[in-house]
Design a protein around this motif. Sequence first.
Motif, short mmCIF file in Angstrom:
data_model
loop_
_atom_site.label_atom_id
_atom_site.label_comp_id
_atom_site.label_asym_id
_atom_site.label_seq_id
_atom_site.Cartn_x
_atom_site.Cartn_y
_atom_site.Cartn_z
N ASP A 70 0.83 -1.21 0.00
CA ASP A 70 0.00 0.00 0.00
C ASP A 70 0.86 1.26 0.00
O ASP A 70 0.68 2.19 0.80
CB ASP A 70 -0.95 0.00 1.21
CG ASP A 70 -2.10 1.01 1.04
OD1 ASP A 70 -2.49 1.27 -0.11
OD2 ASP A 70 -2.58 1.53 2.05
N ARG B 189 -3.88 3.13 -1.55
CA ARG B 189 -5.16 2.66 -2.06
C ARG B 189 -5.99 2.00 -0.96
O ARG B 189 -7.19 2.27 -0.82
CB ARG B 189 -4.93 1.66 -3.21
CG ARG B 189 -6.23 1.09 -3.78
CD ARG B 189 -5.90 0.04 -4.84
NE ARG B 189 -5.11 -1.05 -4.28
CZ ARG B 189 -5.64 -2.09 -3.64
NH1 ARG B 189 -6.95 -2.16 -3.45
NH2 ARG B 189 -4.87 -3.03 -3.17
N ALA C 184 -7.36 4.49 1.51
CA ALA C 184 -8.54 5.19 0.99
C ALA C 184 -9.79 4.33 1.11
O ALA C 184 -10.87 4.81 1.47
CB ALA C 184 -8.31 5.61 -0.46
N GLU C 185 -9.67 3.05 0.82
CA GLU C 185 -10.82 2.15 0.94
C GLU C 185 -11.26 2.02 2.40
O GLU C 185 -12.47 1.98 2.68
CB GLU C 185 -10.46 0.78 0.37
CG GLU C 185 -10.23 0.79 -1.13
CD GLU C 185 -9.81 -0.57 -1.64
OE1 GLU C 185 -9.59 -1.48 -0.79
OE2 GLU C 185 -9.69 -0.74 -2.87
N GLY D 9 -9.50 6.29 -3.77
CA GLY D 9 -9.07 4.91 -3.87
C GLY D 9 -9.14 4.39 -5.30
O GLY D 9 -8.26 3.65 -5.75
#
Length: 448
Positions: free
Chosen positions: A119, A123, A126-127, A284
């Motif tokens: 990561d 990403r 963000a999720e 994301g």
Amino acid sequence: MTKTRTFVAIALLTVCLSPAEGSSTNRVPSLPTWGEAVGRAELDAWIAAAMVAAPSLDAAERAVRVEAAGGRAARSGRWPDLTLEGDLRAGRRNTAMTGGETLDVESVAARASAAWDLDVFGRVRAEVGAARFAELAADHRRRDRRIAFAADMAEAYVLGRLWNDRLRIRDEAVAAHDALVRYADGRMKVGLALPAERDRLEAERQAARQQRVHAQEEISDLDARWRYLVPEYEAPDLHSLGGLSSAEPVSAPPETAIHAYAVNRPDVLAAHALWQAAGEGARGAARNRLPTVSAIVTAEGEGPSPVDEPEAWTAWAGVRLSLPVLAPGRSAQVNIRREEAHIQEALFEETVALAIRDIRQAYARRLHAEQAWRAAQVSADRLRESFESFKRQFEQGRVPVPTVERAKLDWLASEEAMRVRYAEVLLRQVDLVRACGGPTDTALHSGN
């Protein structure tokens, strides 16, 4: 309105809730509980008990659990994936020495691999952020539903006690009409009254009886509504609650502070959380077009164990870099998520504007209802004094029965109108508390 202007709008509302250091005049007044708003402290306990057993709140509770599960699923992306594979091989083969076939069971072949998304570009973060805001929005929607449920109970309580008052008043009105009809019957026997006069009084009595029947029907309907909301073993029925008290209603908060309550409304908080969730989701999706860096560890081989036969096993570790070169689907997904974020931003702005409008309308209706009640109270007091004066004169033999009974009917009509106005004040107080985001005591609607 741009995103910057939206942040400024919500920041201004937040400042209204934050008192200046060393100043008590900027502090937003506390909102009363539902029981305080209607003048019955036991109502808060009844509402709390009803919320536990209310089937209408189950959907909101389950929605929070679903979003919480989504948050756990998103957070699982922070941890490595471990895969284990086993292969048991069995078959027949020819044996040259014996000239036949034998069943050969080979050793188990195994493979273990672990992949960990590092990561690097955020990403997964963000999720996780999007899932966290989605769970927060579901929690605020649950709170909104609980506030609406409590307000419905408070409204049914006020209306039930109002109709108990109206039934009592209409019973007294029927008794007054009975006295007038009896007086007309006595006058007809001695030839001092015409049948038309008696028929007119009888028609008025029948109309009063119909009004009493209507009050009984209203109480029955309200009691059914009350029993739907609160379990029978948790609160008495509406019939036994009696009429409304004549206590002074709770004062409305100052007009200069009412707009600050908008940030306490759960629909505003939910709209803001959904906007933030959509923004995190867009970020994301945008990071899906960036390279993916993963740490890979793999071990595979045949034989009983890598200790007994190390030459039959192979292990390696490294870093995998994945770069999407041509990904039109991902680009389209990014555009979709960005547009969704813009939609949620517009919905948030609209929710804030509607919240302020609702609070202002509820506040104005609350003040107007109190003004109308006080005017009706003055009229009812004046007619009650007139009725008592005529009653004293009747006891002295100075006025006939119809004068007293007509004065009583006028007073009862004004008393009923005053009770309706008083109930309107309580109902508008409930609406104001609901419009401001529920009582300051969050124990009644937090869901905890």
